[in-house]
Design an enzyme around this catalytic site. Structure first.
Site, short mmCIF file in Angstrom:
data_model
loop_
_atom_site.label_atom_id
_atom_site.label_comp_id
_atom_site.label_asym_id
_atom_site.label_seq_id
_atom_site.Cartn_x
_atom_site.Cartn_y
_atom_site.Cartn_z
N CYS A 148 83.52 -10.07 59.83
CA CYS A 148 82.60 -9.06 59.97
C CYS A 148 81.33 -9.84 59.54
O CYS A 148 80.96 -10.08 58.30
CB CYS A 148 82.94 -7.98 58.95
SG CYS A 148 81.44 -6.77 58.81
N CYS A 158 79.00 -8.00 57.23
CA CYS A 158 79.23 -7.93 55.87
C CYS A 158 79.05 -9.28 55.15
O CYS A 158 78.42 -9.42 54.14
CB CYS A 158 80.60 -7.58 55.70
SG CYS A 158 81.40 -6.32 56.79
N ASP A 159 79.32 -10.26 55.91
CA ASP A 159 79.47 -11.72 55.14
C ASP A 159 78.32 -12.66 55.67
O ASP A 159 78.33 -13.72 54.93
CB ASP A 159 80.96 -12.25 55.38
CG ASP A 159 81.95 -11.37 54.75
OD1 ASP A 159 81.45 -10.64 53.67
OD2 ASP A 159 83.14 -11.02 55.11
#
Ligand code: NDP
Length: 315
Positions: free
Chosen positions: A139, A142-143
């Protein structure tokens, strides 16, 4: 048959991501006394992410696992009966519907809300698994932040990979996009954007031979599937964007799905082809896949279940 093990519930919710918990909050407040089974990964995909900055209401952001604890607590406070257990089999041939938990316990439910989510697909390399969370991620949104000013690689050539490569290109010094064929599957507009981004390099006809690194990702070794040549590239992050798999297997044969296994709902509702069975969140959404959209569809499913049970006279 020992019928004492059978429990009858008004509203059964399967899954514990934003969709399942939101459905549980609304269903509890509507007096449906929902029973929620959390499934394999209580809290869902957000429990494997870090900072969430785009969920409204958290002005300072929140850690994904912490946010899911908040969801669970709120559902419990409203009275939802939250249990650990995995739905392993269903029989939707007659009402009330039958759902088996952990192949043992049998639940009879007047309404069922499917919120089993989706799981990211992985390449299946040992090094990818070992370094998951240590530079390997599924992701970028997300990261990606953790790789600001660094070089990263991303595998995949669909719209997700293109979108995530573009996202990463704004944070990272350089993005290496690993494409297994000589063309991309992504829509033309996304491809054009990727190709026009100077800090994205596409490695055509390339497959990941190994993710390199001891404690953290340090690089990736690619194999050209035409020439067989191996190339090593130094990267700090390795993103996999080769699609998601909806967790819908146990409903096959009962619930209508598309060819990829996403549950089909009547547009503008959470209704499936089976009366009294509703679907919410990523198991029925391959387009948006956001916590907030999943939560919204969980709310829809609870409201649809409430209307359905009311019309049926189930109190
Ligand atoms: P897709 O299934 O569309 O694409 C998956 C990609 O991963 C393909 O390019 C595929 O390669 C590649 N791939 C699969 N397995 C491997 C493997 N083992 N090794 C290397 N590469 C692999 O998934 P997406 O998540 O990209 O998209 C899912 C759906 O969501 C699509 O319908 C998409 O259009 C939609 N979507 C729309 C967006 C938008 O409109 N903004 C944003 C994101 C998704 P190959 O092409 O060779 O098969």
């Amino acid at each position: 048959m020992d019928t004492s093990a059978i429990e009858t519930v008004k509203c059964l919710i399967i899954g514990s991501g934003p969709a399942g918990y939101t459905a549980a909050i609304y269903a509890s407040r509507a007096n449906l006394a929902p029973v929620l089974y959390q499934g394999i990964q209580p809290g869902g995909q957000l429990t494997i992410t870090t900072e969430v900055e785009n969920y409204p209401g958290y002005a300072d952001g929140v850690q994904g696992p912490e946010m899911m604890v908040h969801f669970e607590k709120q559902a419990a406070r409203m009275g939802a009966d939250i249990r650990y257990g995995i739905a392993t089999r269903v029989d939707l041939s007659a009402q009330p519907y039958r759902v088996w938990i952990d192949d043992e316990k049998e639940i009879h439910a007047h309404a069922v809300i499917i919120a089993t989510g989706a799981s990211a697909k992985w390449l299946g390399l040992e090094s990818e698994q070992r370094l998951n969370g240590h530079g390997v991620s599924a992701c970028a949104v997300c990261d990606g932040f953790f790789f600001r000013g660094k070089d990263v690689a991303i595998v995949g050539a669909g719209d997700t990979a293109a979108e995530e490569a573009l996202y990463l290109s704004k944070l990272c010094t350089h993005v290496h996009m690993v494409v297994r064929r000589d063309r991309m599957r992504a829509s033309k507009v996304m491809q054009d954007r990727v190709l026009a981004t100077p800090n994205i390099t596409i490695h055509w006809n390339s497959e990941t031979d190994e993710v390199l690194g001891g404690q953290n990702v340090e690089g990736v070794r690619l194999r050209n599937n035409q020439s067989g040549d191996l190339t090593e590239i130094a990267v700090s992050g390795f993103f996999v964007a080769i699609g998601h798999q909806p967790n819908s297997d146990i409903f096959k044969g009962w619930i209508d799905m598309d060819e990829a296994g996403y549950i089909l709902t009547v547009p503008g509702s959470s209704r499936t082809n089976v009366e009294g069975v509703f679907a919410a969140g990523d198991v029925q959404d391959k387009t948006y896949r956001q916590a907030v959209t999943a939560a919204g569809s969980g709310c829809m499913a609870a409201l649809d279940a409430e209307r359905y049970l009311g019309a049926k006279g189930v109190h």
